[in-house]
Design an enzyme around this catalytic site. Structure first.
Site, mmCIF file in Angstrom:
data_model
loop_
_atom_site.group_PDB
_atom_site.id
_atom_site.type_symbol
_atom_site.label_atom_id
_atom_site.label_comp_id
_atom_site.label_asym_id
_atom_site.label_seq_id
_atom_site.Cartn_x
_atom_site.Cartn_y
_atom_site.Cartn_z
ATOM 1 N N LYS A 1 -27.686 -4.306 -11.737
ATOM 2 C CA LYS A 1 -28.317 -5.303 -10.859
ATOM 3 C C LYS A 1 -28.354 -6.681 -11.506
ATOM 4 O O LYS A 1 -28.456 -7.699 -10.805
ATOM 5 C CB LYS A 1 -29.740 -4.875 -10.488
ATOM 6 C CG LYS A 1 -29.922 -3.424 -10.080
ATOM 7 C CD LYS A 1 -29.053 -2.990 -8.932
ATOM 8 C CE LYS A 1 -29.345 -1.539 -8.571
ATOM 9 N NZ LYS A 1 -28.365 -0.967 -7.656
ATOM 10 N N TYR B 1 -31.874 11.665 -2.726
ATOM 11 C CA TYR B 1 -31.866 10.561 -3.689
ATOM 12 C C TYR B 1 -32.904 10.803 -4.791
ATOM 13 O O TYR B 1 -34.074 11.071 -4.514
ATOM 14 C CB TYR B 1 -32.177 9.259 -2.972
ATOM 15 C CG TYR B 1 -32.325 8.066 -3.886
ATOM 16 C CD1 TYR B 1 -31.210 7.419 -4.399
ATOM 17 C CD2 TYR B 1 -33.580 7.593 -4.229
ATOM 18 C CE1 TYR B 1 -31.335 6.323 -5.246
ATOM 19 C CE2 TYR B 1 -33.721 6.492 -5.067
ATOM 20 C CZ TYR B 1 -32.596 5.873 -5.578
ATOM 21 O OH TYR B 1 -32.735 4.795 -6.413
ATOM 22 N N TYR C 1 -28.395 7.720 -10.809
ATOM 23 C CA TYR C 1 -27.100 7.108 -10.507
ATOM 24 C C TYR C 1 -25.999 7.639 -11.420
ATOM 25 O O TYR C 1 -25.128 8.385 -10.994
ATOM 26 C CB TYR C 1 -27.190 5.578 -10.617
ATOM 27 C CG TYR C 1 -28.090 4.958 -9.585
ATOM 28 C CD1 TYR C 1 -27.602 4.590 -8.335
ATOM 29 C CD2 TYR C 1 -29.438 4.758 -9.853
ATOM 30 C CE1 TYR C 1 -28.430 4.036 -7.377
ATOM 31 C CE2 TYR C 1 -30.285 4.195 -8.895
ATOM 32 C CZ TYR C 1 -29.776 3.841 -7.669
ATOM 33 O OH TYR C 1 -30.602 3.301 -6.720
#
Length: 341
Positions: free
Chosen positions: A50, A273, A299
């Site tokens: 990010k 998730y 992830y």
């Protein structure tokens, strides 16, 4: 074609992130030759992908005169951690709108299966240490962006000038960070003399993957970017990837990107998730034991599990060269330590 150097940008990382050969892991799996792009070593608090997105997003916010950031994500959101860190760096206020990991009908996750992600640990602890101006936690499935927009309106009513950053920083502006990364990768491949068969990356909010696809297309490279989905089926995720690739290509005034460049495999995210899978646990342990590299469980752990399974299926030749993108997120590992007990 738009020149990235003409766009507003902040800089939070000094120089390119490392590109490392994972020789022991490659040998353990019997090929292909695996390399790793260490975007876990990007700047801001504990790093992660990010940061590249925020260099463009924060610059856009400052150009618009913003004094406050509002963003959203899960209770262990790496994006929220790094947005908050950038806000501290820039002297901006920052408000976080968070979502519980589990749906209303789900049973609580016992400690031995990953623990309660809302505990004061991992990224959630860092929200406190970094001094978030407000943190809201909403039930799973809530419309976070609607709440973020309402919160921004409330802040505007108090005389603030808020800037909303989408979940994961994944819009055309944020994805520019990975258009730039594509150029960085190609330069590194040339320096090392690599003939890369595939890039393998986690695929969630899709900004990283879409940026890489558009960036490679911009440079005339045909290297495929294979996404391993962390939360959605292949059909749903690929629709998301394609939409963002098209937005980025349009913004940069690029020729259309072929549809088949956007691939997101939906076989490895498990029951949802952020929820542990046996493949993720094996992958995290394998990377740690062979290379001393920590992956996160949400992830990179699931993306690595996909990579390992594809290797075992014979998807890659033994003499292929595969580059795995480490998108960071390691603080989340500590919030789910029970999964590895």
């Amino acid at each position: 074609m738009v020149d990235l150097n003409t766009l507003p940008r902040r800089h939070y990382t000094t120089g390119p992130t490392p590109l490392e050969h994972l020789g022991d892991l490659s040998m353990k799996l019997g090929g292909p030759q695996i390399w790793i792009k260490r975007d876990d070593q990007l700047g801001l608090t504990q790093g992660g992908n990010k940061t590249r997105k925020l260099e463009f997003l924060i610059a856009d916010a400052l150009a618009q005169g913003a004094d406050t950031l509002v963003t959203a994500g899960g209770v262990q959101s790496n994006h929220c951690r790094l947005t908050l860190s950038a806000a501290r760096r820039e002297g901006l206020d920052c408000h976080l709108v968070l979502e519980e990991d589990l749906g209303p009908d789900a049973k609580p996750v016992p400690a031995e299966a990953g623990g309660n992600p809302a505990e004061h640990t991992g990224n959630f602890l860092l929200f406190d240490l970094l001094g978030a101006d407000s943190v809201e936690v909403h039930p799973h499935g809530s419309d976070l962006i609607a709440r973020a927009e309402n919160l921004a309106a409330e802040l505007k009513g108090r005389g603030k000038n808020p800037y909303i950053i989408p979940v994961g920083g994944s819009n055309a502006t944020g994805a520019l960070g990975y258009v730039d990364c594509a150029q960085e990768l190609l330069t590194q491949f040339a320096e090392v003399g690599l003939d890369v068969s595939s890039l393998v990356t986690p695929s969630g909010s899709a900004g990283m993957q879409a940026g890489l696809i558009a960036g490679l297309h911009r440079e005339g490279s045909q290297i495929p970017v294979l996404g391993i989905n962390v939360s959605r089926t292949q059909e749903v995720q690929e629709h998301k990837i394609v939409g963002l690739v098209d937005e980025v290509a349009s913004f940069l005034e690029l020729p259309p990107v072929p549809r088949d460049r956007s691939v997101g495999l939906g076989d490895y995210f498990g029951t949802g998730y952020g929820l542990p899978t046996p493949g993720m646990v094996e992958a995290v342990r394998l990377f740690a034991e062979t290379e001393g590299i920590l992956l996160d469980p949400v992830y990179t752990g699931k993306a690595a599990a996909g990579l390992i399974d594809l290797i075992r299926q014979g998807r890659f030749e033994a003499n292929d060269t595969v580059v795995f993108i480490h998108s960071g997120g390691v603080p989340g590992l500590y919030a789910r330590a029970g999964a590895f007990a």
